[in-house]
Design a protein around this motif. Structure first.
Motif, PDB file in Angstrom:
ATOM      1  N   ALA A 138       0.861  -1.188   0.000  1.00  0.00           N
ATOM      2  CA  ALA A 138       0.000   0.000   0.000  1.00  0.00           C
ATOM      3  C   ALA A 138       0.893   1.232   0.000  1.00  0.00           C
ATOM      4  CB  ALA A 138      -0.911   0.013   1.228  1.00  0.00           C
ATOM      5  N   THR A 139       0.460   2.285  -0.700  1.00  0.00           N
ATOM      6  CA  THR A 139       1.229   3.530  -0.725  1.00  0.00           C
ATOM      7  C   THR A 139       0.295   4.709  -0.960  1.00  0.00           C
ATOM      8  OG1 THR A 139       3.064   4.728  -1.757  1.00  0.00           O
ATOM      9  CG2 THR A 139       1.753   3.333  -3.212  1.00  0.00           C
ATOM     10  N   ASP A 140       0.690   5.871  -0.425  1.00  0.00           N
ATOM     11  CA  ASP A 140      -0.068   7.091  -0.714  1.00  0.00           C
ATOM     12  C   ASP A 140       0.823   8.125  -1.392  1.00  0.00           C
ATOM     13  OD1 ASP A 140       1.574   7.888   1.310  1.00  0.00           O
ATOM     14  OD2 ASP A 140      -0.003   8.385   2.746  1.00  0.00           O
ATOM     15  N   GLY A 141       1.984   7.680  -1.878  1.00  0.00           N
ATOM     16  CA  GLY A 141       2.906   8.598  -2.547  1.00  0.00           C
ATOM     17  C   GLY A 141       3.926   9.201  -1.597  1.00  0.00           C
ATOM     18  N   HIS A 142       3.624   9.214  -0.284  1.00  0.00           N
ATOM     19  CA  HIS A 142       4.564   9.759   0.708  1.00  0.00           C
ATOM     20  C   HIS A 142       5.283   8.634   1.445  1.00  0.00           C
ATOM     21  CE1 HIS A 142       2.705  13.641   0.113  1.00  0.00           C
ATOM     22  NE2 HIS A 142       1.524  13.117   0.377  1.00  0.00           N
ATOM     23  N   ARG A 143       4.601   7.514   1.568  1.00  0.00           N
ATOM     24  CA  ARG A 143       5.189   6.352   2.251  1.00  0.00           C
ATOM     25  C   ARG A 143       4.673   5.092   1.581  1.00  0.00           C
ATOM     26  NH1 ARG A 143       1.248   7.037   7.301  1.00  0.00           N
ATOM     27  NH2 ARG A 143      -0.585   7.528   6.086  1.00  0.00           N
ATOM     28  N   LEU A 144       5.423   4.015   1.738  1.00  0.00           N
ATOM     29  CA  LEU A 144       5.043   2.733   1.136  1.00  0.00           C
ATOM     30  C   LEU A 144       5.254   1.643   2.177  1.00  0.00           C
ATOM     31  CD1 LEU A 144       5.804   1.384  -2.374  1.00  0.00           C
ATOM     32  CD2 LEU A 144       6.624   0.063  -0.438  1.00  0.00           C
ATOM     33  N   ALA A 145       4.283   0.728   2.252  1.00  0.00           N
ATOM     34  CA  ALA A 145       4.396  -0.400   3.181  1.00  0.00           C
ATOM     35  C   ALA A 145       4.268  -1.688   2.384  1.00  0.00           C
ATOM     36  CB  ALA A 145       3.307  -0.322   4.237  1.00  0.00           C
ATOM     37  N   ARG A 146       5.134  -2.652   2.694  1.00  0.00           N
ATOM     38  CA  ARG A 146       5.132  -3.927   1.958  1.00  0.00           C
ATOM     39  C   ARG A 146       5.299  -5.062   2.955  1.00  0.00           C
ATOM     40  NH1 ARG A 146      10.329  -5.336  -1.498  1.00  0.00           N
ATOM     41  NH2 ARG A 146      10.697  -6.783   0.215  1.00  0.00           N
ATOM     42  N   ALA A 147       4.469  -6.108   2.813  1.00  0.00           N
ATOM     43  CA  ALA A 147       4.589  -7.270   3.707  1.00  0.00           C
ATOM     44  C   ALA A 147       4.435  -8.541   2.886  1.00  0.00           C
ATOM     45  CB  ALA A 147       3.535  -7.207   4.802  1.00  0.00           C
TER      46      ALA A 147
END
Length: 372
Positions: A176-185
């Motif tokens: 998931a990302t909002d352009g400012h941060r990204l999270a990956r699992a």
């Protein structure tokens, strides 16, 4: 329809299904929950045309039948009945009203015909696989906070699930990302997920799913197609449309050459960021990290109210550098880390920073810096 059932069973099932129903609806039938009594169970269904949840609960059925009643109203009535009560539900012969009776309490609700209730036809699913609720919850919890709320980039308004080859293994990955941060699992890809299409599960579906996977021992059966996903947990079945869009190539924004490593105690760091950000304004939540050998200085300046600093001992042996981040984003990420230390891999003040968990490599975070 004439049935009797336990208040606790009815409330538990209504709690799962009624949340899907929007408070404001231009289509009256979408404010209702469908109740269908048959055999030894009462089946309930609620939908907003994009997401549908059905659940069955045991009931003593005197007379089978089906009707629809206002979902939030029914939930509030059942919620306010005493613990341990039995609830009696009956519709009038013409189907226009339904009586709800328990003890000395009696309510009468307006009904709409079952035939008007929409059906979110699922179609055929190309892939079916099973996950433990704890695995699915981990994938959602680690990534959900980074979902974008910007409606113009609608393809970022959900979690992207897909399979990918990584370190010689096939993984099921959530991003998931909002352009400012990204999270990956990542987790090991379950049998049956091989070759599944990449899917974007919408934010509302993710939020509802998060509430349903509360029993870590449960098994979730997941069925996917290009347009829909169906998840079955016990007697609950949730069907949702997927976001019709292409998730961006997130691999391009994950830095590979960040050679400056900072290790810091996760809890101590989060508390320090929280302390200094007390002074920051809602609009500019920037916190400056000044790194020198073995030391980190956190600074927040707010022209309207003052400034704050905090010092921490860290493990850092590269060149001195300064970089700014949004304090809320830092706290969101550190809240997901389960290890004692957080590992920051930095390049320079203008490049994205990589944040890892020492508890394992199943999750990874990217954070864009701010000018400070």
């Amino acid at each position: 329809m004439r049935i009797t059932l336990e208040r606790s069973n009815l409330l538990k099932s209504l709690n799962h299904v009624h949340r899907v129903v929007e408070r404001r609806n231009t289509i009256p039938i979408l404010s209702n929950v469908l109740l269908r009594a048959d055999g030894t169970a009462l089946a309930m269904k609620a939908t907003d045309l994009d997401l549908e949840i059905t659940e069955e609960t045991p009931a003593n059925v005197e007379q089978a039948g089906a009707t629809t009643v206002p979902a939030h109203l029914l939930y509030d009535i059942v919620r306010k009945l005493p613990d341990g009560a039995e609830v009696f539900l009956a519709t009038t012969p013409d189907g226009g009203t339904m009586t709800i009776a328990s003890g000395r309490s009696k309510f009468s609700l307006q009904c709409l015909p079952e035939a008007d209730f929409p059906d979110l036809t699922a179609g055929t699913f190309s892939h079916t696989f099973k996950l433990t609720a704890s695995d699915l919850k981990m994938l959602i919890d680690r990534t959900q906070f980074a979902i974008s709320t910007e409606e113009t980039r609608y393809y970022l308004n959900g979690i992207f699930f897909h399979t990918i080859e990584a370190q010689g293994d096939l993984k099921l990955r959530a991003v998931a990302t909002d352009g400012h941060r990204l999270a990956r699992a990542d987790i090991k890809a379950p049998s049956g997920s091989e070759g599944m299409p990449g899917i974007i599960i919408p934010r509302k579906t993710v939020g509802e799913l998060q509430k349903l996977v509360d029993n870590p021992e449960a098994t979730v059966t997941i069925e996917v197609s290009d347009a829909k996903i169906r998840l079955s947990i016990g007697s609950i079945v949730m069907t949702s449309k997927l976001i019709d869009g292409t998730f961006p190539d997130y691999q391009r924004v994950i830095p590979t050459g960040n050679d400056k490593e900072m290790r810091v105690d996760c809890q101590t760091f989060a508390q320090a960021v929280d302390r200094v950000s007390t002074i920051s304004s809602e609009r500019g939540r920037a916190v400056k990290l000044a790194l020198t050998d073995g030391q980190l200085l956190l600074t927040v300046n707010n022209p309207d109210s003052g400034s704050a600093t905090d010092e921490l001992a860290v493990s850092y042996e590269s060149d001195a550098m300064e970089i700014g981040f949004n304090a809320k984003y830092l706290l969101d990420i550190t809240a997901q880390l389960s290890g004692t230390d957080a590992v920051f891999l930095l390049a320079d003040a203008g490049s994205p920073t990589l944040i890892r968990d020492t508890a394992g490599d199943d999750a990874l975070y990217v954070l864009m810096p701010m000018r400070v």
